[in-house]
Design an enzyme around this catalytic site. Structure first.
Site, PDB file in Angstrom:
ATOM      1  N   SER A   1       6.990  33.403  -5.221  1.00 56.93           N
ATOM      2  CA  SER A   1       6.140  32.611  -6.117  1.00 56.93           C
ATOM      3  C   SER A   1       6.610  31.158  -6.212  1.00 56.93           C
ATOM      4  O   SER A   1       5.811  30.231  -6.096  1.00 56.93           O
ATOM      5  CB  SER A   1       6.155  33.234  -7.510  1.00 56.93           C
ATOM      6  OG  SER A   1       5.700  34.560  -7.432  1.00 56.93           O
ATOM      7  N   GLY A   2       7.908  30.951  -6.430  1.00 57.32           N
ATOM      8  CA  GLY A   2       8.433  29.595  -6.616  1.00 57.32           C
ATOM      9  C   GLY A   2       8.412  28.794  -5.321  1.00 57.32           C
ATOM     10  O   GLY A   2       7.991  27.633  -5.302  1.00 57.32           O
TER      11      GLY A   2
ATOM     12  N   THR B   1       8.730  38.856  -4.363  1.00 57.89           N
ATOM     13  CA  THR B   1       8.829  40.041  -5.216  1.00 57.89           C
ATOM     14  C   THR B   1       7.526  40.322  -5.953  1.00 57.89           C
ATOM     15  O   THR B   1       7.037  41.443  -5.976  1.00 57.89           O
ATOM     16  CB  THR B   1       9.969  39.852  -6.250  1.00 57.89           C
ATOM     17  OG1 THR B   1      11.197  39.756  -5.529  1.00 57.89           O
ATOM     18  CG2 THR B   1      10.049  41.025  -7.207  1.00 57.89           C
ATOM     19  N   CYS B   2       6.946  39.310  -6.569  1.00 59.00           N
ATOM     20  CA  CYS B   2       5.784  39.548  -7.434  1.00 59.00           C
ATOM     21  C   CYS B   2       4.644  40.204  -6.671  1.00 59.00           C
ATOM     22  O   CYS B   2       4.077  41.204  -7.109  1.00 59.00           O
ATOM     23  CB  CYS B   2       5.320  38.230  -8.060  1.00 59.00           C
ATOM     24  SG  CYS B   2       3.892  38.466  -9.118  1.00 59.00           S
TER      25      CYS B   2
ATOM     26  N   CYS C   1       5.134  42.490  -9.775  1.00 57.99           N
ATOM     27  CA  CYS C   1       3.988  42.409 -10.705  1.00 57.99           C
ATOM     28  C   CYS C   1       2.705  43.060 -10.184  1.00 57.99           C
ATOM     29  O   CYS C   1       2.065  43.827 -10.892  1.00 57.99           O
ATOM     30  CB  CYS C   1       3.631  40.958 -11.006  1.00 57.99           C
ATOM     31  SG  CYS C   1       4.960  39.770 -10.917  1.00 57.99           S
TER      32      CYS C   1
ATOM     33  N   LYS D   1       2.918  46.936  -9.280  1.00 59.02           N
ATOM     34  CA  LYS D   1       3.212  47.593 -10.572  1.00 59.02           C
ATOM     35  C   LYS D   1       1.945  47.663 -11.431  1.00 59.02           C
ATOM     36  O   LYS D   1       1.602  48.710 -11.968  1.00 59.02           O
ATOM     37  CB  LYS D   1       4.327  46.811 -11.268  1.00 59.02           C
ATOM     38  CG  LYS D   1       4.762  47.279 -12.644  1.00 59.02           C
ATOM     39  CD  LYS D   1       3.944  46.761 -13.800  1.00 59.02           C
ATOM     40  CE  LYS D   1       3.767  45.271 -13.896  1.00 59.02           C
ATOM     41  NZ  LYS D   1       4.928  44.541 -14.304  1.00 59.02           N
TER      42      LYS D   1
ATOM     43  N   ALA E   1      17.143  32.606   6.584  1.00 58.74           N
ATOM     44  CA  ALA E   1      17.783  31.302   6.759  1.00 58.74           C
ATOM     45  C   ALA E   1      19.120  31.311   6.040  1.00 58.74           C
ATOM     46  O   ALA E   1      19.246  31.859   4.943  1.00 58.74           O
ATOM     47  CB  ALA E   1      16.891  30.205   6.203  1.00 58.74           C
TER      48      ALA E   1
ATOM     49  N   GLY F   1      16.628  50.236 -20.024  1.00 59.99           N
ATOM     50  CA  GLY F   1      15.750  50.113 -21.197  1.00 59.99           C
ATOM     51  C   GLY F   1      15.014  48.793 -21.220  1.00 59.99           C
ATOM     52  O   GLY F   1      14.543  48.357 -22.258  1.00 59.99           O
TER      53      GLY F   1
ATOM     54  N   TYR G   1      12.253  45.798 -19.114  1.00 58.48           N
ATOM     55  CA  TYR G   1      10.848  45.727 -18.688  1.00 58.48           C
ATOM     56  C   TYR G   1      10.512  46.824 -17.658  1.00 58.48           C
ATOM     57  O   TYR G   1       9.552  47.564 -17.806  1.00 58.48           O
ATOM     58  CB  TYR G   1      10.601  44.411 -17.949  1.00 58.48           C
ATOM     59  CG  TYR G   1      10.396  43.155 -18.744  1.00 58.48           C
ATOM     60  CD1 TYR G   1       9.113  42.648 -18.921  1.00 58.48           C
ATOM     61  CD2 TYR G   1      11.462  42.426 -19.243  1.00 58.48           C
ATOM     62  CE1 TYR G   1       8.898  41.443 -19.577  1.00 58.48           C
ATOM     63  CE2 TYR G   1      11.262  41.217 -19.899  1.00 58.48           C
ATOM     64  CZ  TYR G   1       9.981  40.734 -20.068  1.00 58.48           C
ATOM     65  OH  TYR G   1       9.779  39.549 -20.712  1.00 58.48           O
TER      66      TYR G   1
ATOM     67  N   GLU H   1       8.078  50.164 -18.101  1.00 59.97           N
ATOM     68  CA  GLU H   1       6.804  50.122 -17.368  1.00 59.97           C
ATOM     69  C   GLU H   1       6.685  51.314 -16.422  1.00 59.97           C
ATOM     70  O   GLU H   1       5.649  51.990 -16.366  1.00 59.97           O
ATOM     71  CB  GLU H   1       6.685  48.807 -16.585  1.00 59.97           C
ATOM     72  CG  GLU H   1       6.454  47.600 -17.507  1.00 59.97           C
ATOM     73  CD  GLU H   1       6.358  46.270 -16.781  1.00 59.97           C
ATOM     74  OE1 GLU H   1       6.740  46.205 -15.587  1.00 59.97           O
ATOM     75  OE2 GLU H   1       5.900  45.287 -17.402  1.00 59.97           O
TER      76      GLU H   1
ATOM     77  N   ARG I   1      16.040  45.568 -25.587  1.00 61.57           N
ATOM     78  CA  ARG I   1      16.924  44.665 -26.326  1.00 61.57           C
ATOM     79  C   ARG I   1      16.436  43.229 -26.135  1.00 61.57           C
ATOM     80  O   ARG I   1      16.062  42.825 -25.040  1.00 61.57           O
ATOM     81  CB  ARG I   1      18.362  44.803 -25.784  1.00 61.57           C
ATOM     82  CG  ARG I   1      19.382  43.995 -26.526  1.00 61.57           C
ATOM     83  CD  ARG I   1      20.785  44.458 -26.154  1.00 61.57           C
ATOM     84  NE  ARG I   1      21.079  44.293 -24.732  1.00 61.57           N
ATOM     85  CZ  ARG I   1      21.445  43.139 -24.166  1.00 61.57           C
ATOM     86  NH1 ARG I   1      21.557  42.049 -24.896  1.00 61.57           N
ATOM     87  NH2 ARG I   1      21.707  43.085 -22.868  1.00 61.57           N
TER      88      ARG I   1
ATOM     89  N   HIS J   1     -15.039  39.166 -33.902  1.00 58.28           N
ATOM     90  CA  HIS J   1     -15.166  40.482 -34.501  1.00 58.28           C
ATOM     91  C   HIS J   1     -16.197  41.333 -33.778  1.00 58.28           C
ATOM     92  O   HIS J   1     -17.254  40.813 -33.423  1.00 58.28           O
ATOM     93  CB  HIS J   1     -15.587  40.327 -35.975  1.00 58.28           C
ATOM     94  CG  HIS J   1     -15.641  41.628 -36.703  1.00 58.28           C
ATOM     95  ND1 HIS J   1     -14.503  42.321 -37.068  1.00 58.28           N
ATOM     96  CD2 HIS J   1     -16.704  42.377 -37.098  1.00 58.28           C
ATOM     97  CE1 HIS J   1     -14.867  43.447 -37.683  1.00 58.28           C
ATOM     98  NE2 HIS J   1     -16.189  43.496 -37.709  1.00 58.28           N
TER      99      HIS J   1
ATOM    100  N   GLU K   1      -8.399  39.558 -33.446  1.00 54.60           N
ATOM    101  CA  GLU K   1      -8.718  38.878 -34.703  1.00 54.60           C
ATOM    102  C   GLU K   1      -7.621  39.050 -35.754  1.00 54.60           C
ATOM    103  O   GLU K   1      -7.517  38.254 -36.686  1.00 54.60           O
ATOM    104  CB  GLU K   1     -10.069  39.342 -35.265  1.00 54.60           C
ATOM    105  CG  GLU K   1     -10.119  40.785 -35.728  1.00 54.60           C
ATOM    106  CD  GLU K   1     -11.521  41.195 -36.218  1.00 54.60           C
ATOM    107  OE1 GLU K   1     -12.171  40.395 -36.906  1.00 54.60           O
ATOM    108  OE2 GLU K   1     -11.947  42.321 -35.897  1.00 54.60           O
TER     109      GLU K   1
END
Ligand code: NDP
Length: 449
Positions: free
Chosen positions: A14-15, A41-42, A47, A50, A114, A174, A176, A180, A203, A434, A439
């Site tokens: 991504s970066g 990775t994403c 992401c 997943k 590289a 424990g 993310y 998931e 945590r 609503h 809301e």
């Protein structure tokens, strides 16, 4: 000296992809090296796959809910192999789009790992290439503790490609990824046990979210054991046998570790250029992603600032703007909204109640606990909860938190308001949408005692 490139990027996640594309748009001659697949990775093992699996696993509950709405749902069956093949096809499609984007931007893509060989040189695919600047964007990799038999464990990488769905699965951790994947596999009918070494999962998140998620996960049949860890893993015919810290033994189909991720810097040659690393291997950078070596920069998980894709993208973009676009830009790391795609999901932005208190704020807490409308006829007992942490002197909203249906979608909009530093009165002055769960964020009027 004439260099082969103005910018050499190591890692097309991504970066790295964002930085390459934007730098090239300002006229820089850019090459990017990737040892596996463009997307990082994403897209390839994080992401995207997943979230597709989260959608897949939720259908079991959706079919139940449908019956409450007058539908008759026929015989159900689930085909893991089909899901994985379709998920892989979608990843191939996205990988293709990323490649096209880089091609369109005029970025040269180089297959291979590289290695930095000096401040202005890298070696890849047996060739030495020179560049005026180097950007390291190699991301992170799952960390596995030194438990005897750890070689028999899998990580989320392998969990996305299991040949068969196991009947039983133990997940260690424990954070993310652990919560998931526990939700994903439980939703697909796997008997999931989650082991967490601490007192409560997630945590660092607001305690009310942590406690409520733990309760909902148990209600969905996940055997969540806190204060428990693994001391030994042994291979068995049907899977693995685990010895636990409470003295018990468990036989299970597979054990998956989701115990954090570390920077992918081993063997990257950064020491040859004199790049300073933190004790955990992450690359140390300043507010502009510059390392201690003037022409070497780093963005994303390899810097271990905040391990989130949109943060890596912002860091990559800010780097390219600063260095090639003449707009000195520092990526902001405050009030970052994030979601945990647990079941139910969590959305959060800003300070938890405990963080606000620790930072010396005098606070008011507003909260709402409700049953999402969809569940009334749908029959699920799952509840939703929203919470705002407000500075009682300035009325500024320091943190907004939600667990429940659509929390990830809702928190993005709330994140804008919290990032902008809006007050509780400004939230209250906003008209509600609503009927919705969102809301609640403009309707919470009563302070918690
Ligand atoms: P996390 O840092 O979120 O959680 C790691 C967990 O593993 C913690 O519960 C930690 O416990 C536990 N742990 C660490 N070491 C050990 C050990 N030796 N034995 C037992 N337990 C251990 O990492 P994840 O792997 O879940 O995810 C990595 C990062 O990826 C996340 O921090 C997040 O930034 C990002 N991510 C974001 C997602 C999203 O935005 N939805 C989804 C997935 C990942 P303790 O709390 O005691 O330290």
């Amino acid at each position: 000296m004439a260099y082969d490139y103005d910018l050499f990027v190591i890692g097309a996640g991504s970066g790295g992809v964002r930085a390459s594309r934007i730098a090239a748009s300002f006229g820089a001659r850019v090459a990017v090296a990737e040892e596996y697949r463009i997307g990082g990775t994403c897209v390839i093992r994080g992401c995207v796959p997943k979230k597709l699996l989260v959608y897949a696993s939720h259908f079991g509950e959706d079919f139940e809910a449908a019956e409450g709405y007058g539908w008759t749902v026929g015989e159900r069956s689930f085909n893991w192999q089909k899901l994985i093949a379709d998920k892989d096809a979608e990843i191939d499609r996205l990988n293709g789009l990323y490649i096209k984007t880089l091609q369109g931007a005029g970025v040269r893509m180089i297959d291979g790992r590289a290695v930095v060989t000096g401040p202005n040189s890298v070696q890849v695919a047996g060739k030495t290439i020179t560049a005026e600047r180097i950007l390291v964007a190699v991301g992170g990799w799952p960390s596995m503790p030194d438990v005897p038999g750890i070689e028999h464990a899998i990580t989320s990488n392998e969990a996305l490609h299991l040949a068969d769905l196991p009947e039983k699965l133990v997940i260690v951790g424990g954070g993310y990824i652990a919560v998931e994947f526990a939700g994903i596999f439980a939703g697909m009918g796997v008997a999931v046990t989650q082991l967490y070494r601490g007192e409560q999962i997630l945590r660092g998140f607001d305690d009310d979210l942590r406690n409520r998620l733990a309760k909902e996960m148990v209600a969905k049949g996940i055997d969540l054991r806190v204060g428990t860890n693994v001391t030994l893993i042994e291979k068995t015919d049907g899977g693995v046998r685990l010895s636990l810290t409470d003295g018990s033994i468990m036989d299970t189909g597979a054990v998956m570790y989701a115990t954090g991720r570390h920077a992918n810097t081993a063997g990257l040659g950064l020491e040859t250029a004199g790049v300073e690393l933190a004790p955990n291997g992450a690359i140390k950078v300043d507010a502009y992603s510059q390392t201690n070596v003037d022409n070497i920069y780093a963005v994303g998980d390899v810097t271990d600032r905040v391990q989130l894709t949109p943060v890596a993208i912002k860091e990559g973009h800010a780097f390219a703007l600063s260095v090639y676009g003449g707009m000195l830009t520092s990526p902001e790391h405050d009030a970052i909204p994030s979601a945990v795609f647990s079941q139910p999901p969590i959305g959060t932005v800003g300070m938890s109640e405990a963080e606000a208190v620790a930072a010396g704020h005098s606070i008011d807490v507003y909260e709402s606990d409700f049953r999402p409308m969809k569940h009334t006829l749908g029959g699920s007992s799952e509840r939703a909860y929203t919470k705002m942490v407000v500075d009682s002197e300035s009325d500024v909203v320091l943190g907004a938190h939600m667990i429940g249906l659509d929390a990830a979608e809702i928190i993005q909009g709330i994140g804008i308001a919290v990032k902008a530093g809006l007050t509780k009165a400004q939230f209250d002055a906003t008209v509600a949408v609503h009927p919705s769960s969102a809301e609640e964020f403009v309707l919470m009027r009563n302070k918690r005692d």
